[in-house]
Every structure is written in structure tokens, then in C-alpha cells.
Design a protein around this motif. Structure first.
Motif, PDB file in Angstrom:
ATOM      1  N   ASP A  57      47.383  44.977  39.710  1.00 24.43           N
ATOM      2  CA  ASP A  57      46.519  45.890  38.961  1.00 24.43           C
ATOM      3  C   ASP A  57      45.784  46.834  39.918  1.00 24.43           C
ATOM      4  O   ASP A  57      44.629  47.151  39.737  1.00 24.43           O
ATOM      5  CB  ASP A  57      45.534  45.111  38.082  1.00 24.43           C
ATOM      6  CG  ASP A  57      44.989  45.937  36.940  1.00 24.43           C
ATOM      7  OD1 ASP A  57      45.651  46.895  36.516  1.00 24.43           O
ATOM      8  OD2 ASP A  57      43.866  45.629  36.479  1.00 24.43           O
ATOM      9  N   TYR A  58      46.484  47.215  41.001  1.00 21.61           N
ATOM     10  CA  TYR A  58      46.017  48.178  42.013  1.00 21.61           C
ATOM     11  C   TYR A  58      44.825  47.690  42.824  1.00 21.61           C
ATOM     12  O   TYR A  58      44.124  48.464  43.439  1.00 21.61           O
ATOM     13  CB  TYR A  58      45.747  49.546  41.361  1.00 21.61           C
ATOM     14  CG  TYR A  58      46.965  50.033  40.625  1.00 21.61           C
ATOM     15  CD1 TYR A  58      48.008  50.641  41.312  1.00 21.61           C
ATOM     16  CD2 TYR A  58      47.116  49.824  39.264  1.00 21.61           C
ATOM     17  CE1 TYR A  58      49.157  51.044  40.663  1.00 21.61           C
ATOM     18  CE2 TYR A  58      48.264  50.228  38.595  1.00 21.61           C
ATOM     19  CZ  TYR A  58      49.281  50.833  39.302  1.00 21.61           C
ATOM     20  OH  TYR A  58      50.424  51.217  38.662  1.00 21.61           O
ATOM     21  N   SER A  59      44.606  46.374  42.865  1.00 22.46           N
ATOM     22  CA  SER A  59      43.468  45.809  43.605  1.00 22.46           C
ATOM     23  C   SER A  59      43.880  45.192  44.938  1.00 22.46           C
ATOM     24  O   SER A  59      43.041  44.967  45.801  1.00 22.46           O
ATOM     25  CB  SER A  59      42.784  44.725  42.767  1.00 22.46           C
ATOM     26  OG  SER A  59      43.629  43.587  42.673  1.00 22.46           O
ATOM     27  N   GLY A  60      45.156  44.861  45.097  1.00 18.59           N
ATOM     28  CA  GLY A  60      45.605  44.150  46.292  1.00 18.59           C
ATOM     29  C   GLY A  60      45.538  42.638  46.138  1.00 18.59           C
ATOM     30  O   GLY A  60      45.981  41.907  47.006  1.00 18.59           O
ATOM     31  N   ARG A  61      44.985  42.160  45.011  1.00 22.74           N
ATOM     32  CA  ARG A  61      44.812  40.717  44.798  1.00 22.74           C
ATOM     33  C   ARG A  61      45.676  40.237  43.632  1.00 22.74           C
ATOM     34  O   ARG A  61      45.662  40.819  42.560  1.00 22.74           O
ATOM     35  CB  ARG A  61      43.348  40.408  44.515  1.00 22.74           C
ATOM     36  CG  ARG A  61      42.440  40.687  45.692  1.00 22.74           C
ATOM     37  CD  ARG A  61      40.996  40.344  45.388  1.00 22.74           C
ATOM     38  NE  ARG A  61      40.420  41.144  44.332  1.00 22.74           N
ATOM     39  CZ  ARG A  61      39.771  42.295  44.521  1.00 22.74           C
ATOM     40  NH1 ARG A  61      39.608  42.758  45.733  1.00 22.74           N
ATOM     41  NH2 ARG A  61      39.275  42.958  43.517  1.00 22.74           N
ATOM     42  N   VAL A  62      46.395  39.145  43.881  1.00 22.08           N
ATOM     43  CA  VAL A  62      47.224  38.509  42.852  1.00 22.08           C
ATOM     44  C   VAL A  62      46.488  37.256  42.380  1.00 22.08           C
ATOM     45  O   VAL A  62      46.048  36.446  43.189  1.00 22.08           O
ATOM     46  CB  VAL A  62      48.609  38.127  43.429  1.00 22.08           C
ATOM     47  CG1 VAL A  62      49.409  37.304  42.429  1.00 22.08           C
ATOM     48  CG2 VAL A  62      49.372  39.373  43.834  1.00 22.08           C
ATOM     49  N   GLU A  63      46.346  37.125  41.073  1.00 21.23           N
ATOM     50  CA  GLU A  63      45.705  35.943  40.504  1.00 21.23           C
ATOM     51  C   GLU A  63      46.739  34.819  40.434  1.00 21.23           C
ATOM     52  O   GLU A  63      47.877  35.035  40.002  1.00 21.23           O
ATOM     53  CB  GLU A  63      45.176  36.266  39.113  1.00 21.23           C
ATOM     54  CG  GLU A  63      44.386  35.151  38.480  1.00 21.23           C
ATOM     55  CD  GLU A  63      43.822  35.518  37.117  1.00 21.23           C
ATOM     56  OE1 GLU A  63      42.957  34.771  36.647  1.00 21.23           O
ATOM     57  OE2 GLU A  63      44.244  36.524  36.521  1.00 21.23           O
ATOM     58  N   VAL A  64      46.356  33.634  40.885  1.00 22.57           N
ATOM     59  CA  VAL A  64      47.247  32.470  40.879  1.00 22.57           C
ATOM     60  C   VAL A  64      46.521  31.319  40.188  1.00 22.57           C
ATOM     61  O   VAL A  64      45.368  31.039  40.501  1.00 22.57           O
ATOM     62  CB  VAL A  64      47.633  32.049  42.323  1.00 22.57           C
ATOM     63  CG1 VAL A  64      48.527  30.812  42.297  1.00 22.57           C
ATOM     64  CG2 VAL A  64      48.313  33.192  43.066  1.00 22.57           C
TER      65      VAL A  64
END
Length: 181
Positions: free
Chosen positions: A87-94
Motif C-alpha cells: 500500500d505504498y508504505s514499504g511495510r507488509v503486514e504479516v
């Protein structure tokens, strides 16, 4: 972007102005390069010169970055672009659903990991693990029930993916009670 040559020259200048030990510049080059590489050479040179002219103590990388932030028309560098997965943040939710090791109900832990895109690569230089290997380590855990992570089609996990069954059931019950009144 700041070159190793410029970083080295500025560290030599700091070393000579603040009487650092002989190998100080070489021993600190990697740290300073990581902290200043996103700025143009001319900006790094100006910031170090300004610090030396105005301050009586030796700077650290954060001090020089602070000077750069205060310089007109330089500020922080543009953030690298993200992607749809993060979502253009650089962070993937896991989300890691696992059996309880003490025989209790299953639990779900949620994490943030660095995406594969340029924005995530910037995060991976710090405290964030890269999402792919991190997810594989979670899946290899013998207590794992399921692992969910952000996808380009779904950058934010749904509650059913990021909450344990017990928490989700409790939340649903509270919502029903609120509707009743």
C-alpha cells in the motif's frame, strides 16, 4: 547521492578538526555512508562545513542529518516509491496463527516486515526483516496453523486473517450486544 569519496573526505575533515584518533575516519566510514548516501555530495559537504564553522564539538551522523534538514531546499530526500503489496508504505503486514505452546487457545501475532519494493528496501536496512524469508521462517514453525501476508490485491489484511478465532468471536459478540442495545 553522496559518494564514498565525498564521505571519506568529510570524515577526514571532521577527524582533523576535532582531533580524532588516526583510524577514526576509516572505522566510521560505513556508518556515515549508510546515513548520508541518499543526499547529494554538495549537500553533505555544505552540512559538514556548516557544522565545523558553527559547533565546537564533533558531530555524529544524526547531527549532520539535522543540519541538512535545516538547509533551505534540501530537507529529507524523497522517499523511495512503494508498491500495491505494501500500500505504498514499504511495510507488509504479516499475521501468524499458531497453536498455544501451553495448551491454551490458538493465538495470532501480527508483524510488519519490509516489502521487496524500493520503499521496503529502505526499511530493510534498519529493524525490519524482509517479508519473504520472514514468512518462510514462520511457516517452518511446527506450531504454525496459518500465515497471512499483504498481497497486491489485498494490501491490508482482513480481521479474519489478523485476529485469532477467540478474539474475533469476542469482537463479534460485543458488536451484537451493542446492536441490541
Amino acid at each position: 547521492m553522496a559518494t564514498d569519496k565525498t564521505i571519506g573526505a568529510m570524515l577526514d575533515r571532521i577527524s582533523s578538526n576535532y582531533s580524532k584518533f588516526p583510524n577514526w575516519a576509516e572505522e566510521n566510514r560505513q556508518t556515515w555512508a549508510a546515513g548520508l548516501k541518499q543526499y547529494p555530495d554538495r549537500v553533505v559537504v555544505q552540512a559538514v562545513k556548516r557544522w565545523i564553522n558553527e559547533q565546537g564539538k564533533s558531530p555524529n551522523v544524526a547531527n549532520i542529518r539535522g543540519v541538512i534538514k535545516g538547509m533551505p531546499h534540501t530537507g529529507e530526500p524523497e522517499k523511495p516509491p512503494g508498491c500495491r503489496r505494501c500500500d505504498y508504505s514499504g511495510r507488509v503486514e504479516v499475521a501468524h496463527h499458531r497453536s498455544s505452546r501451553n495448551g491454551g487457545p490458538a493465538v495470532c501475532d501480527t508483524y510488519l516486515a519490509a516489502c521487496d519494493c524500493p520503499a521496503g528496501s529502505r526499511l530493510a536496512m534498519g529493524a525490519y526483516a524482509s517479508w519473504g524469508p520472514f514468512v518462510e521462517r514462520l511457516r517452518a514453525d511446527s506450531w504454525t496453523l496459518a500465515v497471512y501476508h499483504s498481497e497486491p490485491e489485498q494490501p491490508i489484511l482482513a480481521d479474519v486473517q489478523r485476529l485469532s478465532a477467540q478474539v474475533l468471536e469476542s469482537q463479534t459478540a460485543r458488536q451484537r450486544d451493542n446492536v441490541k442495545g
